[in-house]
Design a protein around this motif. Sequence first.
Motif, PDB file in Angstrom:
ATOM      1  N   ALA A  93      10.241  -5.680  -1.564  1.00 41.13           N
ATOM      2  CA  ALA A  93      10.376  -4.284  -1.664  1.00 41.13           C
ATOM      3  C   ALA A  93       9.559  -3.765  -2.846  1.00 41.13           C
ATOM      4  O   ALA A  93       8.648  -2.623  -2.567  1.00 41.13           O
ATOM      5  N   ALA A  94       8.899  -4.505  -3.747  1.00 38.02           N
ATOM      6  CA  ALA A  94       7.605  -4.229  -4.674  1.00 38.02           C
ATOM      7  C   ALA A  94       6.610  -3.967  -3.922  1.00 38.02           C
ATOM      8  O   ALA A  94       5.491  -3.019  -3.836  1.00 38.02           O
ATOM      9  N   LEU A  95       6.215  -4.918  -2.834  1.00 42.61           N
ATOM     10  CA  LEU A  95       4.882  -4.594  -1.938  1.00 42.61           C
ATOM     11  C   LEU A  95       5.071  -3.610  -1.261  1.00 42.61           C
ATOM     12  O   LEU A  95       4.117  -2.800  -0.940  1.00 42.61           O
ATOM     13  N   ILE A  96       6.037  -3.233  -0.482  1.00 41.64           N
ATOM     14  CA  ILE A  96       6.060  -2.025   0.344  1.00 41.64           C
ATOM     15  C   ILE A  96       5.961  -0.866  -0.563  1.00 41.64           C
ATOM     16  O   ILE A  96       5.426   0.155  -0.339  1.00 41.64           O
ATOM     17  N   SER A  97       6.303  -0.739  -1.866  1.00 40.65           N
ATOM     18  CA  SER A  97       6.690   0.503  -2.719  1.00 40.65           C
ATOM     19  C   SER A  97       5.192   0.579  -3.608  1.00 40.65           C
ATOM     20  O   SER A  97       4.905   1.677  -4.194  1.00 40.65           O
ATOM     21  N   ASP A  98       4.216  -0.726  -3.562  1.00 41.35           N
ATOM     22  CA  ASP A  98       3.040  -0.589  -4.157  1.00 41.35           C
ATOM     23  C   ASP A  98       2.076  -1.202  -3.121  1.00 41.35           C
ATOM     24  O   ASP A  98       1.654  -2.143  -2.940  1.00 41.35           O
ATOM     25  N   PRO A  99       1.426  -0.074  -2.599  1.00 45.64           N
ATOM     26  CA  PRO A  99       0.422  -0.147  -1.319  1.00 45.64           C
ATOM     27  C   PRO A  99      -0.872  -1.231  -1.794  1.00 45.64           C
ATOM     28  O   PRO A  99      -1.203  -1.945  -1.080  1.00 45.64           O
ATOM     29  N   ALA A 100      -1.105  -1.115  -3.014  1.00 43.56           N
ATOM     30  CA  ALA A 100      -2.180  -1.975  -3.629  1.00 43.56           C
ATOM     31  C   ALA A 100      -1.982  -3.467  -3.626  1.00 43.56           C
ATOM     32  O   ALA A 100      -2.643  -4.389  -3.212  1.00 43.56           O
ATOM     33  N   ALA A 101      -0.619  -3.549  -4.095  1.00 49.01           N
ATOM     34  CA  ALA A 101      -0.140  -4.865  -4.073  1.00 49.01           C
ATOM     35  C   ALA A 101       0.112  -5.675  -2.544  1.00 49.01           C
ATOM     36  O   ALA A 101      -0.416  -6.724  -2.271  1.00 49.01           O
ATOM     37  N   ALA A 102       0.367  -4.580  -1.864  1.00 45.92           N
ATOM     38  CA  ALA A 102       0.543  -5.090  -0.448  1.00 45.92           C
ATOM     39  C   ALA A 102      -0.838  -5.508   0.290  1.00 45.92           C
ATOM     40  O   ALA A 102      -1.059  -6.477   1.036  1.00 45.92           O
ATOM     41  N   MET A 103      -1.810  -4.615   0.044  1.00 47.83           N
ATOM     42  CA  MET A 103      -3.173  -4.892   0.536  1.00 47.83           C
ATOM     43  C   MET A 103      -3.694  -6.169   0.040  1.00 47.83           C
ATOM     44  O   MET A 103      -4.440  -6.973   0.395  1.00 47.83           O
ATOM     45  N   ALA A 104      -3.468  -6.479  -1.359  1.00 41.43           N
ATOM     46  CA  ALA A 104      -3.760  -7.780  -1.934  1.00 41.43           C
ATOM     47  C   ALA A 104      -3.222  -8.991  -1.238  1.00 41.43           C
ATOM     48  O   ALA A 104      -3.963  -9.911  -0.908  1.00 41.43           O
ATOM     49  N   GLU A 105      -1.741  -8.777  -0.775  1.00 34.52           N
ATOM     50  CA  GLU A 105      -1.249  -9.968  -0.193  1.00 34.52           C
ATOM     51  C   GLU A 105      -1.933 -10.073   1.119  1.00 34.52           C
ATOM     52  O   GLU A 105      -2.035 -11.321   1.457  1.00 34.52           O
ATOM     53  N   LEU A 106      -2.026  -9.063   1.636  1.00 38.01           N
ATOM     54  CA  LEU A 106      -2.775  -8.968   3.073  1.00 38.01           C
ATOM     55  C   LEU A 106      -4.058  -9.804   3.054  1.00 38.01           C
ATOM     56  O   LEU A 106      -4.407 -10.631   3.866  1.00 38.01           O
ATOM     57  N   LYS A 107      -4.681  -9.301   2.080  1.00 34.81           N
ATOM     58  CA  LYS A 107      -6.162  -9.973   1.785  1.00 34.81           C
ATOM     59  C   LYS A 107      -6.292 -11.512   1.603  1.00 34.81           C
ATOM     60  O   LYS A 107      -6.755 -12.293   2.079  1.00 34.81           O
ATOM     61  N   ASN A 108      -5.038 -11.830   0.778  1.00 36.10           N
ATOM     62  CA  ASN A 108      -4.823 -13.435   0.751  1.00 36.10           C
ATOM     63  C   ASN A 108      -4.414 -13.893   1.981  1.00 36.10           C
ATOM     64  O   ASN A 108      -5.146 -15.255   2.180  1.00 36.10           O
ATOM     65  N   ALA A 109      -3.735 -13.359   2.794  1.00 37.74           N
ATOM     66  CA  ALA A 109      -3.168 -13.985   3.933  1.00 37.74           C
ATOM     67  C   ALA A 109      -4.309 -14.136   4.823  1.00 37.74           C
ATOM     68  O   ALA A 109      -4.683 -15.174   5.584  1.00 37.74           O
ATOM     69  N   GLU A 110      -5.323 -12.907   4.917  1.00 32.59           N
ATOM     70  CA  GLU A 110      -6.441 -12.921   5.776  1.00 32.59           C
ATOM     71  C   GLU A 110      -7.346 -13.963   5.368  1.00 32.59           C
ATOM     72  O   GLU A 110      -7.961 -14.876   6.104  1.00 32.59           O
TER      73      GLU A 110
END
Length: 132
Positions: A93-110
Amino acid sequence: MFREAQQHFVQAQELQQRISAAVGRAQARNRLVAVDFNGEGIVKLELDPRVMRMPSADLADLIVATSRDAARDFQRQVNGLMGAMFGENDDLAALISDPAAAMAELKNAERAYDHAFQEVLGELARIRELDD
């Protein structure tokens, strides 16, 4: 390792498609307003003709409240989809409500995917050298 990375990539694509298809819906208790909401925002607004008799401020409040309910329904659906893929995680829920955190997680996954891919390529090169 490459198959596992490829499987995660396919799962991520499926998740993206499912999220793109998700639509949150809400209807006011008095059934005068109905809203559909997706990742782009409000995609459908239905007003019963009786709303024309309402004061504009009341109608505006009703539309805003119904839109919030539709957005919450959409977020609930997205959380369910992500939970099904990644397991239940309080941070979703925090990732969904915080686009910057979600993008950081996506970059880590990438980065992790790229690293795994490079390791697989290195291993394939080593196997080729053994065959030669």
